[in-house]
Design an enzyme around this catalytic site. Structure first.
Site, PDB file in Angstrom:
ATOM      1  N   PRO A  17      11.568 -19.450  10.801  1.00 51.28           N
ATOM      2  CA  PRO A  17      10.166 -19.060  10.648  1.00 51.28           C
ATOM      3  C   PRO A  17       9.829 -18.675   9.206  1.00 51.28           C
ATOM      4  O   PRO A  17      10.614 -17.986   8.530  1.00 51.28           O
ATOM      5  CB  PRO A  17      10.025 -17.860  11.600  1.00 51.28           C
ATOM      6  N   GLY A  20       9.210 -13.539   8.028  1.00 48.39           N
ATOM      7  CA  GLY A  20      10.146 -12.683   8.754  1.00 48.39           C
ATOM      8  C   GLY A  20       9.861 -11.233   8.405  1.00 48.39           C
ATOM      9  O   GLY A  20       9.164 -10.941   7.418  1.00 48.39           O
ATOM     10  N   THR A  23      13.739  -5.356   6.420  1.00 52.66           N
ATOM     11  CA  THR A  23      14.131  -4.055   7.002  1.00 52.66           C
ATOM     12  C   THR A  23      14.823  -3.114   6.009  1.00 52.66           C
ATOM     13  O   THR A  23      15.311  -2.062   6.406  1.00 52.66           O
ATOM     14  CB  THR A  23      15.058  -4.265   8.225  1.00 52.66           C
ATOM     15  N   ASP A  47      15.020  -9.931   9.056  1.00 49.23           N
ATOM     16  CA  ASP A  47      15.978  -9.939   7.944  1.00 49.23           C
ATOM     17  C   ASP A  47      16.702  -8.595   7.881  1.00 49.23           C
ATOM     18  O   ASP A  47      16.069  -7.555   7.689  1.00 49.23           O
ATOM     19  CB  ASP A  47      15.255 -10.183   6.612  1.00 49.23           C
ATOM     20  N   TYR A  52      21.841  -1.903   4.490  1.00 50.66           N
ATOM     21  CA  TYR A  52      20.624  -1.139   4.777  1.00 50.66           C
ATOM     22  C   TYR A  52      20.913   0.023   5.736  1.00 50.66           C
ATOM     23  O   TYR A  52      20.048   0.878   5.967  1.00 50.66           O
ATOM     24  CB  TYR A  52      19.501  -2.032   5.340  1.00 50.66           C
ATOM     25  N   LYS A  82      23.632  -9.835   6.058  1.00 48.44           N
ATOM     26  CA  LYS A  82      24.268 -10.107   4.755  1.00 48.44           C
ATOM     27  C   LYS A  82      25.593  -9.374   4.624  1.00 48.44           C
ATOM     28  O   LYS A  82      25.703  -8.205   5.019  1.00 48.44           O
ATOM     29  CB  LYS A  82      23.327  -9.670   3.609  1.00 48.44           C
ATOM     30  N   HIS A 115      25.523 -11.270  -0.021  1.00 43.16           N
ATOM     31  CA  HIS A 115      24.386 -10.493  -0.532  1.00 43.16           C
ATOM     32  C   HIS A 115      24.236 -10.617  -2.059  1.00 43.16           C
ATOM     33  O   HIS A 115      23.128 -10.700  -2.581  1.00 43.16           O
ATOM     34  CB  HIS A 115      24.571  -9.025  -0.125  1.00 43.16           C
ATOM     35  N   GLN A 274      -0.771  -7.876  10.038  1.00 41.58           N
ATOM     36  CA  GLN A 274      -1.524  -8.695   9.069  1.00 41.58           C
ATOM     37  C   GLN A 274      -0.597  -9.607   8.261  1.00 41.58           C
ATOM     38  O   GLN A 274      -0.993 -10.708   7.875  1.00 41.58           O
ATOM     39  CB  GLN A 274      -2.410  -7.849   8.148  1.00 41.58           C
TER      40      GLN A 274
HETATM   41  N1  LIG Z   1      18.784 -10.032  -0.657  1.00 44.68           N
HETATM   42  C1  LIG Z   1      18.477  -8.966  -1.355  1.00 44.68           C
HETATM   43  O1  LIG Z   1      19.178  -8.536  -2.284  1.00 44.68           O
HETATM   44  C2  LIG Z   1      17.209  -8.239  -1.020  1.00 44.68           C
HETATM   45  C3  LIG Z   1      16.669  -7.327  -1.950  1.00 44.68           C
HETATM   46  C4  LIG Z   1      15.474  -6.709  -1.655  1.00 44.68           C
HETATM   47  C5  LIG Z   1      14.846  -6.979  -0.449  1.00 44.68           C
HETATM   48  N2  LIG Z   1      15.408  -7.819   0.475  1.00 44.68           N
HETATM   49  C6  LIG Z   1      14.757  -8.080   1.795  1.00 44.68           C
HETATM   50  O2  LIG Z   1      13.378  -8.371   1.567  1.00 44.68           O
HETATM   51  C7  LIG Z   1      12.581  -7.455   2.299  1.00 44.68           C
HETATM   52  C8  LIG Z   1      11.266  -7.204   1.615  1.00 44.68           C
HETATM   53  O3  LIG Z   1      11.431  -6.657   0.321  1.00 44.68           O
HETATM   54  P1  LIG Z   1      11.137  -5.140  -0.055  1.00 44.68           P
HETATM   55  O4  LIG Z   1      11.390  -4.290   1.120  1.00 44.68           O
HETATM   56  O5  LIG Z   1      11.886  -4.874  -1.296  1.00 44.68           O
HETATM   57  O6  LIG Z   1       9.606  -5.087  -0.467  1.00 44.68           O
HETATM   58  P2  LIG Z   1       8.219  -5.755  -0.062  1.00 44.68           P
HETATM   59  O7  LIG Z   1       8.272  -6.389   1.262  1.00 44.68           O
HETATM   60  O8  LIG Z   1       7.774  -6.531  -1.237  1.00 44.68           O
HETATM   61  O9  LIG Z   1       7.307  -4.444  -0.010  1.00 44.68           O
HETATM   62  C9  LIG Z   1       7.461  -3.470   0.996  1.00 44.68           C
HETATM   63  C10 LIG Z   1       6.403  -2.388   0.741  1.00 44.68           C
HETATM   64  O10 LIG Z   1       5.099  -2.963   0.872  1.00 44.68           O
HETATM   65  C11 LIG Z   1       4.344  -2.234   1.829  1.00 44.68           C
HETATM   66  N3  LIG Z   1       3.541  -3.216   2.568  1.00 44.68           N
HETATM   67  C12 LIG Z   1       3.946  -4.079   3.526  1.00 44.68           C
HETATM   68  N4  LIG Z   1       2.939  -4.847   3.963  1.00 44.68           N
HETATM   69  C13 LIG Z   1       1.845  -4.461   3.264  1.00 44.68           C
HETATM   70  C14 LIG Z   1       0.498  -4.889   3.271  1.00 44.68           C
HETATM   71  N5  LIG Z   1       0.076  -5.846   4.077  1.00 44.68           N
HETATM   72  N6  LIG Z   1      -0.361  -4.272   2.407  1.00 44.68           N
HETATM   73  C15 LIG Z   1       0.064  -3.276   1.577  1.00 44.68           C
HETATM   74  N7  LIG Z   1       1.333  -2.834   1.521  1.00 44.68           N
HETATM   75  C16 LIG Z   1       2.228  -3.439   2.366  1.00 44.68           C
HETATM   76  C17 LIG Z   1       5.357  -1.527   2.698  1.00 44.68           C
HETATM   77  O11 LIG Z   1       4.828  -0.325   3.215  1.00 44.68           O
HETATM   78  P3  LIG Z   1       5.082   0.277   4.690  1.00 44.68           P
HETATM   79  O12 LIG Z   1       6.462  -0.073   5.133  1.00 44.68           O
HETATM   80  O13 LIG Z   1       4.904   1.747   4.463  1.00 44.68           O
HETATM   81  O14 LIG Z   1       4.030  -0.310   5.557  1.00 44.68           O
HETATM   82  C18 LIG Z   1       6.448  -1.213   1.694  1.00 44.68           C
HETATM   83  O15 LIG Z   1       6.120  -0.071   0.931  1.00 44.68           O
HETATM   84  C19 LIG Z   1      13.490  -6.210   2.390  1.00 44.68           C
HETATM   85  O16 LIG Z   1      13.024  -5.265   3.303  1.00 44.68           O
HETATM   86  C20 LIG Z   1      14.802  -6.860   2.720  1.00 44.68           C
HETATM   87  O17 LIG Z   1      14.840  -7.247   4.086  1.00 44.68           O
HETATM   88  C21 LIG Z   1      16.570  -8.470   0.183  1.00 44.68           C
END
Ligand SMILES: NC(=O)c1ccc[n+]([C@@H]2O[C@H](COP(=O)([O-])OP(=O)(O)OC[C@H]3O[C@@H](n4cnc5c(N)ncnc54)[C@H](OP(=O)(O)O)[C@@H]3O)[C@@H](O)[C@H]2O)c1
Length: 327
Positions: A17, A20, A23, A47, A52, A82, A115, A274
């Site tokens: 999908p 996703g 988390t 994810d 985490y 991961k 990772h 959303q």
């Molecule tokens: N492979 C890697 O090394 C790696 C590294 C970083 C991230 N990741 C993965 O990618 C995912 C996403 O990245 P991320 O967590 O760094 O950041 P992100 O998804 O870019 O941003 C998350 C933030 O945005 C807010 N948010 C979510 N939807 C929103 C919307 N529609 N409008 C306004 N604000 C919104 C969330 O708030 P609330 O939760 O308070 O609603 C949270 O504060 C991670 O959770 C993880 O699963 C992987």
């Protein structure tokens, strides 16, 4: 692009999908409800990652929602996890995966990613450090780790394997030894880090790209006060007004329209909902390229640590640190 084609097909034939639920930073106490809400809202891609430290709670959500007579069939859900940096030694790979499967309460994963290309000292301390704050590294060759991950596919414990935070040279290095080819590269990607060259590199080699931190990761701990705020970008806000969508929805739509999977994290029901509602409108080609032109090669995700009172990039001294190459 309608809701009916809201997935990409991996080289394994699996449907992944395009949106996703992320988390990372979704705390125990919040993440179970977030995952349950996402599943009820229609998400079929979650994810996860061992580091985490919330997989056991995500597993409770899966146990309540997935399986016979529970509304969602396991085969309709796409779960990624991961392998953490402390588990690169080939002998540690299968036990690490089994721990994740036990926590998530699943018999198999759809996708297991390495990772990062660099390894930390073996053991159960997720961030092994010297007293001065410097990380304790390990120098296992990621190609040996990859060979151990291939065995997980042979055993039916994971359907596909892939890479995260690898640069183009490191991807080709893995491809040079791979019997089971990487299906996905997961990297930071958003309008300020468009990753055009890396995406082209992957697509040419049959890897699907997943964009992490697609909204600029505004809730991460080492946020810099002067950093650009992606969700406040005027060009994106203007498009949000035009389409009566939020800036987040414009950014996610841009990614899915260029065939990049995105995994926004949220624990807020209205935002979780959303972020999935991006299949009922389209950006024009000019708007897609306008968003692409906002690129600044700006990385939000550079893990930092304090060494002798100074904030420094955590892993820059490791020979496999990925971010010194151009892409
Ligand atoms: N492979 C890697 O090394 C790696 C590294 C970083 C991230 N990741 C993965 O990618 C995912 C996403 O990245 P991320 O967590 O760094 O950041 P992100 O998804 O870019 O941003 C998350 C933030 O945005 C807010 N948010 C979510 N939807 C929103 C919307 N529609 N409008 C306004 N604000 C919104 C969330 O708030 P609330 O939760 O308070 O609603 C949270 O504060 C991670 O959770 C993880 O699963 C992987």
């Amino acid at each position: 692009m309608s809701a009916a084609c809201n997935f990409l097909v991996l080289h394994t034939g699996q449907k992944m999908p395009l949106i996703g639920l992320g988390t990372w930073k979704s705390d125990p106490g919040q993440v179970k409800e977030a995952v349950k809400y996402a599943l009820s809202a229609g998400y079929r891609h979650i994810d996860c990652a061992a580091v985490y430290s919330n997989e056991a709670e995500i597993g409770e959500a899966f146990q309540e929602c997935i399986g016979p007579n529970k509304g969602i069939k396991r085969e309709d859900l796409f779960v990624t996890s991961k392998l953490w940096n402390t588990k690169h030694h080939p002998e540690d790979v299968e036990p690490a995966l089994r721990k994740t499967l036990g926590d998530l309460k699943l018999a198999y994963l759809d996708l297991y990613l390495m990772h990062w290309p660099h390894a930390f000292e073996r053991g159960d301390n997720l961030f092994p450090k010297n007293p001065d704050g410097i990380m304790r590294y390990d120098y296992t060759d990621y190609k040996d780790t990859w060979k151990a991950m291939e065995k997980l596919v042979e055993k039916g414990l994971v359907k596909a394997i892939g890479l995260s935070n690898f640069n183009s040279r490191q991807i080709d290095d893995v491809l040079s030894v791979a019997t089971v080819k990487p299906a996905v590269l997961q990297v930071e990607c958003h309008p300020y880090l468009a990753q055009n060259e890396l995406i082209a590199h992957c697509q040419k080699r049959g890897l699907v790209v997943t964009a992490y931190s697609p909204l600029g990761s505004p809730d991460r701990a080492w946020k810099h006060p002067d950093e650009p705020v992606l969700l406040e970008e005027p060009g994106i806000k203007k498009l949000a007004e035009k389409y009566s969508k939020s800036p987040a929805q414009i950014i996610l739509r841009w990614q899915v329209q260029r065939k990049v999977v995105a995994i926004p994290k949220s624990v807020t029901p209205a935002r979780i909902l959303q972020n999935l509602q991006v299949f009922d409108f389209s950006l024009t080609e000019e708007e897609v390229s306008h968003i692409g032109s906002l690129n600044k090669n700006y990385r939000y995700i550079v893990p930092m640590i304090t060494v002798n009172g100074k904030l420094v990039a955590r892993d820059a001294e490791h020979p496999n640190y990925p971010f010194k190459d151009p892409y």
